[in-house]
Design a protein around this motif. Sequence first.
Motif, PDB file in Angstrom:
ATOM      1  N   LEU A 276     -12.575 -30.533  15.344  1.00 45.79           N
ATOM      2  CA  LEU A 276     -12.984 -29.633  14.257  1.00 45.79           C
ATOM      3  C   LEU A 276     -12.313 -28.265  14.330  1.00 45.79           C
ATOM      4  N   SER A 277     -11.592 -27.985  15.411  1.00 47.76           N
ATOM      5  CA  SER A 277     -10.898 -26.689  15.472  1.00 47.76           C
ATOM      6  C   SER A 277      -9.872 -26.591  14.349  1.00 47.76           C
TER       7      SER A 277
ATOM      8  N   GLY B  56      -9.586 -36.658  14.139  1.00 44.70           N
ATOM      9  CA  GLY B  56     -10.734 -36.617  13.229  1.00 44.70           C
ATOM     10  C   GLY B  56     -11.951 -35.953  13.836  1.00 44.70           C
ATOM     11  N   LEU B  57     -11.983 -35.882  15.164  1.00 45.80           N
ATOM     12  CA  LEU B  57     -13.114 -35.232  15.835  1.00 45.80           C
ATOM     13  C   LEU B  57     -12.752 -33.824  16.304  1.00 45.80           C
TER      14      LEU B  57
ATOM     15  N   PHE C 209     -10.467 -24.326  11.320  1.00 46.75           N
ATOM     16  CA  PHE C 209     -10.321 -22.870  11.399  1.00 46.75           C
ATOM     17  C   PHE C 209      -8.877 -22.420  11.295  1.00 46.75           C
TER      18      PHE C 209
ATOM     19  N   LEU D  20     -16.711 -25.502  20.093  1.00 42.44           N
ATOM     20  CA  LEU D  20     -15.593 -24.840  19.424  1.00 42.44           C
ATOM     21  C   LEU D  20     -15.629 -23.348  19.769  1.00 42.44           C
TER      22      LEU D  20
ATOM     23  N   LEU E 247     -16.010 -20.501  17.174  1.00 42.43           N
ATOM     24  CA  LEU E 247     -17.261 -20.090  16.535  1.00 42.43           C
ATOM     25  C   LEU E 247     -17.807 -18.780  17.098  1.00 42.43           C
TER      26      LEU E 247
ATOM     27  N   ILE F 173     -17.936 -37.642  11.025  1.00 44.59           N
ATOM     28  CA  ILE F 173     -18.274 -36.213  10.978  1.00 44.59           C
ATOM     29  C   ILE F 173     -18.871 -35.886   9.612  1.00 44.59           C
TER      30      ILE F 173
ATOM     31  N   LEU G 151     -22.481 -27.230  12.134  1.00 42.13           N
ATOM     32  CA  LEU G 151     -21.497 -26.531  12.978  1.00 42.13           C
ATOM     33  C   LEU G 151     -22.165 -25.807  14.142  1.00 42.13           C
TER      34      LEU G 151
END
Lengths: 26, 210
Positions: free
Chosen positions: A20-21, A17-18, A24, B189, B192, B75, B96
């Motif tokens: 975030l990749s 859940g953490l 994409f 990330l 990005l 989140i 983000l």
Amino acid sequence: ANPVSMNAFELISKSQGLNLSSLFEK
Amino acid sequence: MGCLCSKNTKWTPGYEEPTILAAETPFTVSEVEALYELFKKLSSSIIDDGLIHKEELQLALFKNKNNRNLFADRIFDLFDVKRNGVIEFGEFVRSLSVFHPNAPVADKIAFAFRLYDLRNTGFIEREELKEMVLALLHESDLILSDDDVEMIVDKSFKEADTTGDGRIDPEEWKEFVSKNPSLIKNMTLPYLKDITLAFPSFVVSSEVED
């Protein structure tokens, strides 16, 4: 690594859940 | 150069000009425009209204809209700055931006603190940390006894709560992360930096030079 020897925050930071990749991924 | 993109962009609720968002974040204008492509994809996956709903975020993170997860909820709540139940484009880009490789480390540390401060008290409390460890066990194959969970939480608190008042304040958190930088690894990330490569079609249609 033995999870019992790990830090709680380190364990939690591996949550999907953490991660975030995943946003994409096509 | 004329814009090849849909003029409907300007009427998407919560849409903000890429030039403004680029000025406030580490993103270039082209990167903000590429992020809009990603935003459109995410915000139309279940309800095509130009806003990211919680189920859409869960679908993107887990490929399953019903897979509720404490951390995905956190989140969502932190990205939903206006607290109106949806993530708008500006909120998406600004949130983000903290995950950008060039974003200030202090911002990443502060964002991570807010993630762990489940009840928004301004402190990370022992019960919150235990709740999060239990949530992690629930979502993974990892099996730990209740004694093990208590031990992990106790040990983490002993290390981070240097004043020993039973809660971790932002200053203690900052110090703890500086000694354990891997704790905020997930706050960066690398994607990005390559967002325009991931969504190259939009760059061609960009209206503004970076």
